[in-house]
Design a protein around this motif. Structure first.
Motif, PDB file in Angstrom:
ATOM      1  N   SER A  24       0.828  -1.210   0.000  1.00  0.00           N
ATOM      2  CA  SER A  24       0.000   0.000   0.000  1.00  0.00           C
ATOM      3  C   SER A  24       0.859   1.255   0.000  1.00  0.00           C
ATOM      4  O   SER A  24       0.579   2.223  -0.724  1.00  0.00           O
ATOM      5  CB  SER A  24      -0.933   0.005   1.212  1.00  0.00           C
ATOM      6  OG  SER A  24      -1.836  -1.079   1.164  1.00  0.00           O
ATOM      7  N   GLN A  25       1.910   1.254   0.806  1.00  0.00           N
ATOM      8  CA  GLN A  25       2.788   2.411   0.859  1.00  0.00           C
ATOM      9  C   GLN A  25       3.496   2.639  -0.481  1.00  0.00           C
ATOM     10  O   GLN A  25       3.622   3.781  -0.939  1.00  0.00           O
ATOM     11  CB  GLN A  25       3.832   2.237   1.968  1.00  0.00           C
ATOM     12  CG  GLN A  25       3.251   2.219   3.375  1.00  0.00           C
ATOM     13  CD  GLN A  25       4.346   2.248   4.422  1.00  0.00           C
ATOM     14  OE1 GLN A  25       5.214   3.110   4.423  1.00  0.00           O
ATOM     15  NE2 GLN A  25       4.319   1.276   5.326  1.00  0.00           N
ATOM     16  N   ALA A  26       3.950   1.559  -1.098  1.00  0.00           N
ATOM     17  CA  ALA A  26       4.639   1.679  -2.387  1.00  0.00           C
ATOM     18  C   ALA A  26       3.683   2.161  -3.472  1.00  0.00           C
ATOM     19  O   ALA A  26       4.056   2.979  -4.323  1.00  0.00           O
ATOM     20  CB  ALA A  26       5.258   0.345  -2.779  1.00  0.00           C
ATOM     21  N   ALA A  27       2.446   1.664  -3.444  1.00  0.00           N
ATOM     22  CA  ALA A  27       1.458   2.081  -4.437  1.00  0.00           C
ATOM     23  C   ALA A  27       1.223   3.586  -4.361  1.00  0.00           C
ATOM     24  O   ALA A  27       1.176   4.280  -5.385  1.00  0.00           O
ATOM     25  CB  ALA A  27       0.147   1.329  -4.221  1.00  0.00           C
ATOM     26  N   GLN A  28       1.083   4.093  -3.132  1.00  0.00           N
ATOM     27  CA  GLN A  28       0.832   5.524  -2.959  1.00  0.00           C
ATOM     28  C   GLN A  28       2.041   6.349  -3.378  1.00  0.00           C
ATOM     29  O   GLN A  28       1.904   7.358  -4.079  1.00  0.00           O
ATOM     30  CB  GLN A  28       0.476   5.819  -1.501  1.00  0.00           C
ATOM     31  CG  GLN A  28       0.130   7.276  -1.239  1.00  0.00           C
ATOM     32  CD  GLN A  28      -0.349   7.516   0.174  1.00  0.00           C
ATOM     33  OE1 GLN A  28      -0.327   6.617   1.020  1.00  0.00           O
ATOM     34  NE2 GLN A  28      -0.781   8.727   0.457  1.00  0.00           N
ATOM     35  N   ALA A  29       3.232   5.923  -2.972  1.00  0.00           N
ATOM     36  CA  ALA A  29       4.442   6.692  -3.270  1.00  0.00           C
ATOM     37  C   ALA A  29       4.776   6.689  -4.756  1.00  0.00           C
ATOM     38  O   ALA A  29       5.236   7.699  -5.308  1.00  0.00           O
ATOM     39  CB  ALA A  29       5.619   6.150  -2.464  1.00  0.00           C
TER      40      ALA A  29
END
Length: 196
Positions: A24-29
């Protein structure tokens, strides 16, 4: 950009909220679609068995392949793991998807929960994981497959800080651990020229 994250509980986000999982963090970043296809308890055999279905359903540009720890913990061996990883890499290429390997996390024995200690031979697991990591680099060099090296990143950070700071139970990363993984994934794609 569409990424398929194929793996076990380390990908599924065991023990953390969905929004704090590294996917989730990678998708947002990255501003990317990251399909989390991690299944808790899965082995590389299970990952291989569902690879085609996952690729067909998500149609990704890249597949992040992160598995092998459960093979080592439960089967005390990594010989079949190597064959399964190689098969996933070659099949991904065949299906037109770019494979990326991720090295397993080191075991953090000081925060290991009792239930895992009863099942896992820690010394042997550490030895096999180290051997497996070496093989991943040898294989990736031979076939020019990119590797994201979480093993050495976590090994270094474990030595540099409170050993309980990255893990929930000695195997699974906590929120801080997932943040580190996400940063490493993002840095890999930034280095390839992906826009932030």
């Amino acid at each position: 950009m569409k990424l398929l994250a194929l793996g076990d509980s380390l990908t599924a986000g065991y023990g953390v909220l969905k929004r704090t999982a590294w996917t989730s963090q990678a998708a947002q970043a990255l501003g990317a679609a990251v399909f989390n296809r991690g299944i808790c308890g899965d082995t590389t055999a299970g990952m291989l068995a569902r690879l085609y279905r996952e690729i067909s359903e998500t149609q990704p540009e890249y597949v992040l392949i992160w598995g092998g720890s459960n093979d080592i913990f439960l089967c005390h061996d990594c010989s079949c793991t190597k064959g399964n990883i190689a098969a996933m890499v070659q099949q991904s290429v065949f299906y037109g998807v770019k494979p990326i390997l991720i090295t397993p996390l080191p075991v953090e024995r000081y925060s290991m929960k009792t239930q895992w200690e009863k099942l896992i031979d820690l010394q042997k697991a550490e030895e096999l994981i180290a051997q497996y990591v070496t093989w991943i680099f040898d294989y990736s060099e031979s076939f020019q497959i990119p590797v994201i090296d979480c093993f050495h990143t976590f090994s270094t950070k474990i030595k540099d800080q409170d050993v309980s700071g990255l893990y929930l139970d000695g195997i699974h990363p906590n929120d801080q651990g997932h943040q580190i993984i996400a940063e490493q994934i993002c840095n890999f794609f930034y280095s390839m020229g992906s826009e932030k």
